[in-house]
Design an enzyme around this catalytic site. Structure first.
Site, mmCIF file in Angstrom:
data_model
loop_
_atom_site.group_PDB
_atom_site.id
_atom_site.type_symbol
_atom_site.label_atom_id
_atom_site.label_comp_id
_atom_site.label_asym_id
_atom_site.label_seq_id
_atom_site.Cartn_x
_atom_site.Cartn_y
_atom_site.Cartn_z
ATOM 1 N N THR A 93 -0.451 -2.864 0.192
ATOM 2 C CA THR A 93 1.008 -2.793 0.123
ATOM 3 C C THR A 93 1.564 -3.970 0.910
ATOM 4 O OG1 THR A 93 1.009 -0.386 -0.096
ATOM 5 C CG2 THR A 93 3.044 -1.418 0.660
ATOM 6 N N LYS A 168 6.570 -0.044 -5.514
ATOM 7 C CA LYS A 168 6.016 0.678 -4.361
ATOM 8 C C LYS A 168 7.034 0.780 -3.229
ATOM 9 C CE LYS A 168 2.997 2.530 -1.514
ATOM 10 N NZ LYS A 168 1.705 1.955 -1.113
ATOM 11 N N LYS A 243 5.719 0.625 8.304
ATOM 12 C CA LYS A 243 5.454 -0.685 7.692
ATOM 13 C C LYS A 243 6.134 -0.806 6.325
ATOM 14 C CE LYS A 243 1.880 -2.934 5.036
ATOM 15 N NZ LYS A 243 0.554 -2.748 4.428
#
Length: 294
Positions: A93, A168, A243
């Site tokens: 990611t 995402k 994050k």
């Protein structure tokens, strides 16, 4: 049978690579952490001493790494070792910008490349039910499907390079807001004298139902497999949610979008992560309960 190099054999990479071995693929792995490497070896991964060695004989290279900078360094390190037209799939990611940069880097070396981040956490990785959000050419995805399918519950083509990462960060911003809202509801229910089981039964049978409650319920009892029943041992850690929200906020700033709820969720998780980064992100209920009791 495909020969696959899997770079990054940690909490996600280990079960993902094991599922590829189970599907009959030859998996050549690398991870700088000895415990991760030995754990993968125990599940049939042939572990190598360096990433270029693992990549040298591979048809497909999958990366599952912590940051965009690490992914860039990895690509720079291994591209020269890869055979022409090797397929690179990055399931880390990272930011949309980083995803597009590594895509261009791979293409400049004559490789095919997809960004394919996942949703589903460690449980989904172990159960081979991950949702893959894929950015890149449709023809490249067709080549990748036999490799992704042993790890996947769903494979969604989101568009051109970087689109998987865009999907995402948007999805996880929604998830963060939902997890906070569900936690708020359970804290309020406690104050009102409503049992957790009763609220769970109502929400899961009504319009408030979502993954944050039916799978990741933040209180013990209603969902025996949720982290709340295991001292909030992470399926998806607060550190990772923090994050991902950082990536989402960077995207909001870069595009001039507005995200008032996402921004508030990012602030809540940034503060919670300072002391509880290693807990499941559903443990954010602790900070909401503390505020309610103050």
């Amino acid at each position: 049978m495909t020969t696959i190099a899997f770079l990054g054999l940690g909490n996600m990479g280990a079960p993902m690579s094991a599922n590829l071995v189970g599907a009959g693929h030859v998996v050549r792995g690398f991870d700088p952490a000895p415990t991760a490497a030995s754990g993968a070896a125990a599940h049939g991964v042939a572990v190598f001493r360096s990433a270029p060695e693992a990549v040298a004989e591979a048809d497909v290279v999958i990366t599952m790494l912590p940051t965009g900078e690490v992914v860039r360094r990895c690509y720079t390190d291994v591209l020269a070792a890869a055979r022409p037209a090797t397929l690179f799939i990055d399931s880390s990611t990272i930011s949309v910008t980083d995803a597009r940069e590594v895509h261009a880097l791979a293409e400049s070396h004559g490789m095919l490349q997809l960004d394919a981040p996942v949703s589903g956490g460690v449980k989904g990785a172990a159960a081979a039910t991950l949702a893959f959000m894929v950015g890149g050419d449709e023809s490249t995805l067709r080549r990748a499907r036999p490799v992704l399918e042993p790890m996947a519950g769903k494979i969604i083509h989101c568009g051109a390079a970087g689109a998987g990462q865009a999907a995402k960060v948007c999805n996880n911003m929604v998830l963060a807001v939902q997890q906070i809202a569900i936690a708020e509801a359970f804290v309020l229910a406690e104050k009102l004298g409503l049992s957790a089981q009763s609220l769970f039964d109502v929400i899961t049978g009504a319009t408030g139902n979502c993954w944050a409650v039916h799978t990741n319920c933040p209180v013990p009892g209603p969902v025996p497999t949720s982290p709340a029943n295991n001292d909030f041992k992470p399926g998806f850690s607060t550190a990772l949610m923090n994050k991902d929200l950082g990536l989402a906020m960077d995207a909001v700033a870069a595009t001039g979008a507005t995200a008032p709820l996402g921004s508030h969720a990012a602030d809540i998780y940034a503060k919670f992560a300072a002391d509880h980064a290693d807990l499941d992100f559903s443990a954010v209920i602790h900070t909401l309960r503390a505020r309610a009791d103050a």
